[in-house]
Design an enzyme around this catalytic site. Structure first.
Site, PDB file in Angstrom:
ATOM      1  N   LYS A  75       0.843  -1.200   0.000  1.00 56.26           N
ATOM      2  CA  LYS A  75       0.000   0.000   0.000  1.00 56.26           C
ATOM      3  C   LYS A  75       0.879   1.250   0.000  1.00 56.26           C
ATOM      4  CE  LYS A  75      -3.973   1.766   2.721  1.00 56.26           C
ATOM      5  NZ  LYS A  75      -4.846   1.442   3.885  1.00 56.26           N
ATOM      6  N   SER A 150      -9.714   1.328   2.990  1.00 54.20           N
ATOM      7  CA  SER A 150      -8.906   2.178   2.149  1.00 54.20           C
ATOM      8  C   SER A 150      -7.834   1.417   1.358  1.00 54.20           C
ATOM      9  CB  SER A 150      -8.230   3.246   3.009  1.00 54.20           C
ATOM     10  OG  SER A 150      -7.330   2.651   3.921  1.00 54.20           O
ATOM     11  N   SER A 174      -9.663  -1.337   7.001  1.00 50.71           N
ATOM     12  CA  SER A 174      -9.126  -1.075   5.663  1.00 50.71           C
ATOM     13  C   SER A 174      -8.389  -2.217   4.989  1.00 50.71           C
ATOM     14  CB  SER A 174      -8.208   0.144   5.696  1.00 50.71           C
ATOM     15  OG  SER A 174      -8.990   1.299   5.624  1.00 50.71           O
TER      16      SER A 174
HETATM   17  N1  GLN Z   1     -13.052   3.422   6.703  1.00 49.92           N
HETATM   18  C1  GLN Z   1     -12.414   3.670   7.964  1.00 49.92           C
HETATM   19  C2  GLN Z   1     -11.961   5.102   8.017  1.00 49.92           C
HETATM   20  O1  GLN Z   1     -12.183   5.784   7.091  1.00 49.92           O
HETATM   21  C3  GLN Z   1     -11.262   2.736   8.162  1.00 49.92           C
HETATM   22  C4  GLN Z   1     -10.096   3.130   7.370  1.00 49.92           C
HETATM   23  C5  GLN Z   1      -8.874   2.337   7.697  1.00 49.92           C
HETATM   24  O2  GLN Z   1      -8.952   1.257   8.288  1.00 49.92           O
HETATM   25  N2  GLN Z   1      -7.733   2.895   7.360  1.00 49.92           N
HETATM   26  O3  GLN Z   1     -11.407   5.551   8.965  1.00 49.92           O
END
Ligand code: GLN
Length: 484
Positions: A75, A150, A174
């Site tokens: 990532k 994400s 994410s």
């Molecule tokens: N969707 C969640 C957020 O926006 C989790 C994102 C993540 O795990 N980085 O915070």
């Protein structure tokens, strides 16, 4: 699964000199090129070719490298020396990492080749990979739909068979949610199990790096390399990894708890996938009971009231002075203000403002402290549940992949996508999304993931269980049809 070798078999082939790291890299780059329309990769690693050659020399010298020549995509919030690390943000569009994250370094030391960086929601804030400055990533199963987020790029590269494994990061879901929406495995380790050194911080008390893969044995392979103590991360735990994919025998006598609060509000395909998963577990000798975690109804609120304040603090460092992009201004304040105004996207700005507000004097007690109390009680409820069961189960997401644009103008709807995943991060627990089914929507098969949650430091159990399910033939991991 068809269309792709397991990571484990690729490594074996390299060590047996049946193929070379350079050949594997070339094949991976060709697949990435063929799948370029997915926009799953943000950049390629300019040093990958040299890495492959170096590994080749180590293999020739007889080093028994656990990841010999394995192509891995990470990532874009994981630093790798000499690669761009944009975090999906304009503010870091030209930033090149001067150092390598511990998790990535361990991959390299073990002989992996880092092919490139995967697309993501800006600074890992999102559930759809639509907010990246590099544009959205498409779901390989249905390109009108999101891959989740994400870590949507990491899930898409694995689902499209570009690489057999990838790394993502999971702050509130994410790794697991995009894994579920793309039909692959995604593991969020126990907080502290994988070093966060070199992972660009979003919410430091919640962030963990985790692997995405098609096979339990590949999860084990990766975790045995990336997990373990790191003196450069003060929250790192000293728990040597002992991962292996299990067999159906590992399911016999397993005490499974289904979280009652996760049973409502799911699509029909999610509900039937949960039912068939429980049936499979029972048929293998597991016992199933319902467990209540009452604080779950506050988990989303508590999560965002903790994640946003931490983000507002962590993102203060991006002011154009040290990292990445700088907008010129009349003085330093004007320059910093303009840099942040133009460099950060809307969702990141929203979170910095809400986070700062929630921490400000007069509001701290009403918001941040209360969220921290819920966090404590949630962790206590999980601990109580694990007195009577070995593992807890929920859907990973209440619905399969949604359409691009469907939730992007409604932040609260987007936050609600994390209803099944955020509590795990608040409690610091390990959890694995396993691809267990499909829901056919307008004639298209969309993958569905089931989440297994274990007590802290029992990450190994999750991988054993998934190996057991694979042995039963009920895991639905495969490359998306258009890429198989
Ligand atoms: N969707 C969640 C957020 O926006 C989790 C994102 C993540 O795990 N980085 O915070």
């Amino acid at each position: 699964m068809s269309g792709l070798h397991t990571a484990t078999s690729l490594v074996r082939a390299v060590l047996a000199r049946e193929t070379t790291p350079s050949d594997l890299l070339t094949e991976t780059l060709a697949r990435a090129e063929a799948a370029a329309a997915l926009n799953a990769l943000v950049s390629l690693n300019p040093h990958a070719g040299a890495q492959a050659e170096a590994v080749e020399a180590r293999v020739a010298a007889g080093e028994p490298l656990p990841l010999a020549g394995l192509p891995v995509i990470v990532k874009d919030n994981i630093n790798v020396t000499g690669t761009r690390t944009t975090c999906g943000s304009r503010i870091l569009d030209r930033y090149v990492s001067p150092y390598t994250a511990t998790a990535a370094q361990r991959l390299l030391d073990a002989g992996a080749v880092i092919v490139g960086k995967a697309n993501m929601d800006e600074f890992a804030m999102g559930s759809s990979t639509e907010s990246s400055a590099s544009g959205p990533t498409l779901n390989p199963w249905d390109t009108d739909r999101v891959p989740g987020g994400s870590s949507g790029g990491s899930a898409a590269v694995v689902a499209a068979g570009i690489s057999s494994v990838a790394l993502g990061s999971d702050t509130g879901g994410s790794v697991r949610q995009p894994a579920a929406l793309c039909g692959v495995y995604g593991l969020k380790p126990t907080y502290g199990r994988v070093s966060r050194y070199g992972l660009v911080a979003y919410a430091s008390s919640l962030d963990q790096i985790g692997p995405l893969a098609h096979h339990a044995e590949d999860l084990a392979l990766l975790m045995n390399v990336i997990a373990g103590h790191d003196p450069r991360d003060a929250t790192s735990l000293d728990a040597p990894p002992k991962f292996r994919a299990g067999t159906p025998d590992d399911l016999r006598g397993l005490r499974v708890g289904v979280i009652r609060e996760s049973l409502d509000g799911n699509t029909q395909g999610v509900t039937s996938t949960l039912t068939s998963t429980l049936d499979a577990l029972r048929s293998a000798g597991a016992t199933v009971q319902e467990i209540s975690i009452p604080e779950l109804k506050y988990a989303i609120a508590a999560y965002y009231l903790i994640a946003m304040p931490e983000a507002s603090s962590n993102l203060a460092r991006f002011d154009g002075m040290v990292y990445g992009h700088r907008e010129p201004g009349a003085d330093v304040t004007a320059s910093m203000t303009l840099t942040r105004e133009r460099g950060f996207g809307r969702e990141v700005q929203r979170r910095i403002m809400i986070g700062t507000y929630a921490l400000s004097s007069g509001y701290y007690d009403a918001y941040y402290s209360r969220a921290m109390k819920i966090r404590r009680r949630l962790a206590d409820s999980f601990a109580a549940a694990f007195q009577s069961v070995d593992v807890l189960i929920t859907p990973t997401s209440p619905f399969p992949a949604f359409r691009r644009g469907e939730k992007s103008s409604d932040p609260l709807a987007m936050y609600a996508a994390d209803v099944d995943t955020v509590a795990v991060n608040l409690a610091g627990l390990p959890a694995l999304s396993v691809p267990m089914g499909f829901e056919t929507v307008n004639g298209t098969e969309l993958p569905i993931g089931i989440q297994f949650i274990a007590p802290a430091l029992h990450d190994e159990l999750l991988v054993r269980i998934s190996g057991g399910l694979e042995g039963l033939g009920v895991v639905q991991a495969r490359v998306a049809p258009a890429f198989a």
